[in-house]
Design an enzyme around this catalytic site. Structure first.
Site, PDB file in Angstrom:
ATOM      1  N   HIS A  65    -120.758  45.792  -5.276  1.00 36.96           N
ATOM      2  CA  HIS A  65    -120.231  44.697  -4.359  1.00 36.96           C
ATOM      3  C   HIS A  65    -118.789  45.238  -4.097  1.00 36.96           C
ATOM      4  CE1 HIS A  65    -118.429  45.592  -8.894  1.00 36.96           C
ATOM      5  NE2 HIS A  65    -117.389  45.162  -8.463  1.00 36.96           N
ATOM      6  N   CYS A 198    -110.485  44.969 -12.893  1.00 42.63           N
ATOM      7  CA  CYS A 198    -111.248  45.880 -12.207  1.00 42.63           C
ATOM      8  C   CYS A 198    -110.897  46.040 -10.848  1.00 42.63           C
ATOM      9  CB  CYS A 198    -112.642  45.769 -12.439  1.00 42.63           C
ATOM     10  SG  CYS A 198    -113.489  44.423 -11.304  1.00 42.63           S
TER      11      CYS A 198
END
Length: 680
Positions: A65, A198
């Protein structure tokens, strides 16, 4: 608002054998749907994100991603592989691959949907249904949350579960409701607050939150999670934080407002640890609470760097993080001080270091006075080099309490002439001492003054004792030996060192090895001699080669590069000329097996030639803009040009071999599609 995933974005028979091929196959579906405007540019962004941290998860899941300017709308493509594809998960290949694409400025609503998917991936029933799906439309509907939810709501006695469905959208409070029924005895339940984050804030952030929530329910604890994701974050209620018995940080970027959690037992790990071993983290924080082990979180920091480390980190990895923390804070002092000193030499000559203090003698109309002013300001800035290095190494190890003993140890290193090496050792000693003191159990009444009074007092005294009376003199002797060795470098030895430094500067393009080589060169400037000035020149020359070579390659053989890479090549001219090695990272991320070896070859040539020519440099930075301050400037430019030519030739050759089928085959031909990937 377009649908996040449609049947056209689902491939139930994904045949790719590598993660790069899988990403390309799914990205092509996005491009065909008009969701991605530049396929290769988007894949370069995916590869750059993958280089930060593998995106494989336990349970056979891969979630490549990224956020990219080449994405028109938040999009999800799904592929199912019969053979499995390695995405770096500890338990083996992934058979369920989700390619998540978010616009660079993606709206919060869509990112919330993406985060909801991330949480669903922790549900075994959800992943099992995807493995059993035999129709792309059904799989897309399942991922959107449509097909499985509607028929089951009235039939199954899972009304409580349905009432909880809205809670996942409130990521910080997912775990609250399930914890109340279990601990109904007189003893109150153990309470934990957690923060997850993250680098992109899309997937791992919410997976870690869901995994911790489930593990908390299983363990019978009250666990509340604050997710700091791309869609923003909602701070935990201060009363919830105050009532918590322990804290878990599962993060790879800075925890915002970290000071809120000070004074509590804390486990600080990487975000993947929160996904893969949440039960262990809960057990660990309970053990710390039982021991009275209180951690004091840092108010800043881009990743966990304390003694808990990231999941699976060995001592070598943690040591590298600590040293790189010190170097990163030291570099601005080096750049400011070194460049001011170099300008002073350019204006007033090398004898300006003997000028009297400008506080006592300064003539506004004399260039010598201005040169002396620049030199003395630069010298003061440069004087902070070793204390800052030591202080922030200790900070990387022990957070804020490590700063005082670290700075004290660094200052003592200068006092005993232990120099740059003394600063490294002092920082490590200070961090270790503070970490040891923090392990001592203290009465609750004293915990408030530990980080402000007790830890700085005891750790500074111990570090001072060790630096003055135990290790200071031996390190000073070692520093002197290193300085003398650099001063005597000549001939083949100098060339070999130039090759090694050139390889280190170009291997990871601004990463740990690059920083080690740069720190070694900068450390020599603290006590400059002919050898250390040669080392500084070789390091800067080699660091300029990769971006300059990529810029030249995109100019002379533009057809071998994507449109995005050609645009990056224009910027790489300036970055390379300015000694910003990171300008080559987009090229290396997209095609590492061709770019990195080519860059290393050119860097080695430049480093060797710079040392062989006897080029010297007193400035720690500046690129071509400090060429007038370089000894043997013309030969120095020859060394840089030679390395740039070598790297350019190799990149063009290797990419040309890979790309030979491309000109004859336009887009429709499948053989060309296999021959044209930029990623490897």
């Amino acid at each position: 608002m377009s649908e996040l995933i449609t049947a056209e974005l689902v491939d139930l028979d994904l045949s790719a054998g590598t993660k790069e091929a899988a990403a390309r196959s799914l990205a092509e579906r996005m491009a065909a749907a008009g969701r991605v405007t530049d396929l290769d540019g988007f894949l370069a962004d995916v590869a750059a994100r993958e280089a930060q941290m593998p995106t494989g998860l336990d349970g056979g899941i891969g979630i490549p991603h990224c956020r990219s300017e080449h994405v028109t709308a938040p999009t999800l493509a799904f592929g199912r592989s019969a053979d499995g594809i390695d995405f770096g998960a500890a338990d083996g290949p992934a058979d369920l691959i989700f390619l998540i694409a978010a616009p660079a400025g993606g709206d919060a609503d869509h990112l919330t949907i993406l985060s909801s998917l991330a949480r669903h991936l922790m549900d075994e029933e959800f992943t099992g249904a995807l493995r059993a799906a035999d129709d792309p439309g059904a799989a897309a509907a399942l991922i959107r949350g449509e097909a499985p939810e509607q028929p089951e709501a009235p039939e199954q006695p899972e009304a409580p579960e349905q009432s909880e469905a809205p809670e996942p959208s409130e990521a910080p409070h997912v775990p609250d409701a399930p914890h109340v029924p279990e601990p109904n005895e007189a003893v109150p339940p153990f309470r934990i607050v957690a923060v997850t984050s993250c680098p992109t804030g899309i997937a791992h952030t919410y997976m870690a939150a869901e995994a911790l929530a489930k593990a908390g329910r299983d363990a019978g604890v009250e666990l509340v999670v604050e997710t700091q994701g791309s869609a923003g974050f909602k701070r935990l209620d201060p009363e919830v934080v105050a009532a918590a018995d322990g804290v878990i940080f599962a993060h790879d970027v800075e925890v915002r407002d970290k000071a809120r959690f000070a004074g509590k037992p804390t486990v600080d790990v990487g975000v993947k640890a929160g996904v893969n071993r949440p039960a262990e983290l809960i057990a660990e924080v309970r053990e710390k609470a039982a021991r009275g082990d209180v951690s004091v979180p840092a108010s800043a920091g881009s990743a966990p760097m304390d003694r808990d480390g990231a999941a699976g980190d060995g001592f070598g990895t943690r040591l590298r993080k600590w040293l790189m923390t010190g170097v990163s804070y030291m570099v601005p002092f080096v750049a400011a001080g070194g460049l001011l000193i170099a300008l002073a030499f350019a204006i007033g000559g090398y004898g300006i270091n003997k000028a009297p203090s400008v506080a006592e003698h300064f003539v506004w109309t004399e260039s010598a006075s201005w040169a002396a002013l620049l030199f003395q300001i630069g010298s003061v800035a440069f004087g902070f080099l070793v204390p800052v290095l030591a202080g922030f190494i200790a900070y990387g190890m022990a957070d804020r309490p490590g700063l005082v003993p670290g700075f004290v140890g660094g200052a003592i290193a200068l006092t005993v002439n232990a120099g740059f090496l003394g600063g490294l050792i002092a920082g490590l000693i200070a961090g270790a001492v503070v970490m040891a003191v923090q392990r001592v159990r203290v009465p609750p009444a004293l915990r408030g003054i530990m980080p402000v009074v007790v830890i700085p007092l005891i750790s500074s005294a111990l570090v001072g004792f060790l630096m003055f009376l135990v290790v200071g003199k031996p390190i000073a002797q070692l520093q002197k030996a290193l300085t003398d060795w650099l001063g005597g470098l000549s001939g083949a030895n100098a060339v070999i060192l130039g090759v090694i430094l050139g390889l280190m500067m170009t291997f990871d393009l601004g990463g740990p090895l690059n920083k080690v080589a740069y720190a070694f060169a900068v450390g020599g400037l603290a006590n400059p001699n002919e050898g250390s000035l040669k080392v500084m020149a070789a390091v800067m020359a080699a660091g300029m080669v990769p971006p300059l070579a990529m810029a030249l390659a995109t100019t002379v053989r533009g057809r071998l590069f994507t449109r995005t890479e050609r645009e990056n090549g224009k910027a790489a001219w300036v970055l390379g000329a300015s000694f910003i090695t990171e300008g080559a990272i987009p090229f290396a991320a997209a095609d590492p097996l061709r770019v990195i070896p080519s860059a290393m070859a050119g860097g080695a040539v430049t480093g060797a030639l710079s040392m062989a020519f006897g080029c010297t440099l007193r400035a720690p930075h500046g690129g071509i803009f400090v060429v007038p301050l370089i000894g043997q400037p013309l030969l120095y430019l020859v060394a840089v040009l030679a390395g740039t030519a070598v790297t350019t030739a190799l990149v063009v050759l290797l990419k040309g071999l890979r790309k030979t089928p491309a000109p004859a085959a336009p887009a429709p031909e499948p053989a060309a599609a296999e021959g044209t990937p930029v990623t490897v």
